[in-house]
Design an enzyme around this catalytic site. Structure first.
Site, short mmCIF file in Angstrom:
data_model
loop_
_atom_site.label_atom_id
_atom_site.label_comp_id
_atom_site.label_asym_id
_atom_site.label_seq_id
_atom_site.Cartn_x
_atom_site.Cartn_y
_atom_site.Cartn_z
N CYS A 1 7.45 0.85 5.09
CA CYS A 1 7.09 1.90 6.25
C CYS A 1 7.27 0.98 7.50
O CYS A 1 8.55 0.80 8.00
CB CYS A 1 5.71 2.17 6.17
SG CYS A 1 5.35 3.64 7.25
N GLU B 1 5.20 4.94 -0.31
CA GLU B 1 3.84 4.32 -0.03
C GLU B 1 2.90 4.91 -0.29
O GLU B 1 2.54 6.04 -0.13
CB GLU B 1 4.02 3.58 1.51
CG GLU B 1 2.89 2.83 1.96
CD GLU B 1 3.01 2.65 3.57
OE1 GLU B 1 2.37 1.83 4.11
OE2 GLU B 1 3.72 3.48 4.30
N LYS C 1 2.95 -5.91 1.56
CA LYS C 1 3.33 -5.63 2.99
C LYS C 1 3.17 -6.66 4.20
O LYS C 1 1.81 -6.97 4.27
CB LYS C 1 2.91 -4.37 3.58
CG LYS C 1 3.47 -3.67 4.87
CD LYS C 1 2.84 -2.47 5.17
CE LYS C 1 3.41 -1.59 6.45
NZ LYS C 1 2.55 -0.27 6.69
#
Length: 263
Positions: free
Chosen positions: A149, A40, A112
């Site tokens: 994540c 990321e 995300k």
């Protein structure tokens, strides 16, 4: 399909990060992978709290994506990597994963969904969440679901990706160090593999801020390859036969009594 997970830390120097991406992909490509997974935020590191990543953000035809596409073509590998993408809010870009094919084609972008508003940090001050929809791309004859994540803490997203056909969950991350955080990372990666009877390929940043521990896990929760804390990369082979065998012996997806619909 052969997957390489790459572990490295980005900086605030975007040009240096682009050079590093080119080098990291070329180094990993020496091991003959079909797919190279980078962490990321490889375009630029996260800003410290109270500051912004907005100035670093780029469009999907910017310099960072151009670098990814060039590296993919030059090395004959598909790539997944994280960046900050401009959004309709000029002060709050997206935290985006980009998938690029070995021919340089853009295969998909995942923005995300779950922003890291936890452990004393508030990512939503800097970033805009993406639409709640699973993103699955096709690479090397396999279906790969993209998540980032903090998404790892929300099992409903991984289940939505598997329901959309994902055989591999690809998880680039910058997992912040802290008490028990490394334990959470490894436990959640394993849980997402076991509960979905799928592969998980996780590439994380390391260094002073982030925990590293990049790895590839098979559908039975077995770590096939891992990196540790230092810079580096690791390789693992995934096969449709292994996936089918595990799902035949452990048909938990078929045995569900209810399903979760994303909202």
């Amino acid at each position: 399909m052969r997957i390489a997970v790459v572990q490295a830390a980005s900086s605030y120097d975007k040009a240096a990060n682009r050079d590093a991406v080119s080098r990291l992909v070329a180094d990993a490509a020496q091991g003959g992978p079909d797919l190279v997974v980078l962490p990321e935020a490889m375009m630029s590191d996260f800003a410290v709290e109270g500051e912004s990543v907005a100035e670093a953000a780029e469009a999907l035809d910017g310099e960072f994506v151009t670098t990814l596409r060039k590296a993919a073509v030059e090395n004959g590998v598909a790539i997944v990597a994280g960046m900050f993408e401009r959004s309709c809010d000029q002060h709050r870009p997206y935290n985006t994963l980009l998938a690029v094919g070995a021919d340089g084609a853009l295969l998909g972008a995942y923005r995300k969904i779950h922003l890291y508003d936890a452990f004393g940090y508030k990512e939503s001050d800097q970033l805009t969440p993406g639409d709640v929809a699973p993103v699955v791309v096709q690479i090397g004859g396999h279906s790969l679901g993209l998540m980032t994540c903090y998404d790892l803490r929300f099992p409903e997203l991984s289940r939505a990706l598997v329901d959309a056909g994902a055989e591999v969950l690809v998880v680039p991350a910058a997992w912040v160090r802290g008490p028990l955080k490394e334990h959470h990372w490894t436990t959640l990666l394993t849980a997402r593999a076991v509960e979905n009877t799928c592969y998980v390929a996780a590439a994380a940043q390391n260094g002073k801020k982030y925990c590293g521990l990049s790895q590839v896990i098979d559908p039975q929760g077995v770590a096939l390859a891992s990196v540790g804390e230092a810079d580096g990369h690791a390789f693992a082979e995934i096969t449709a036969e292994r996936l089918a065998d595990v799902r035949k012996r452990n048909p938990s997806l078929q045995n569900r009594r209810y399903s979760v619909t994303p909202r």
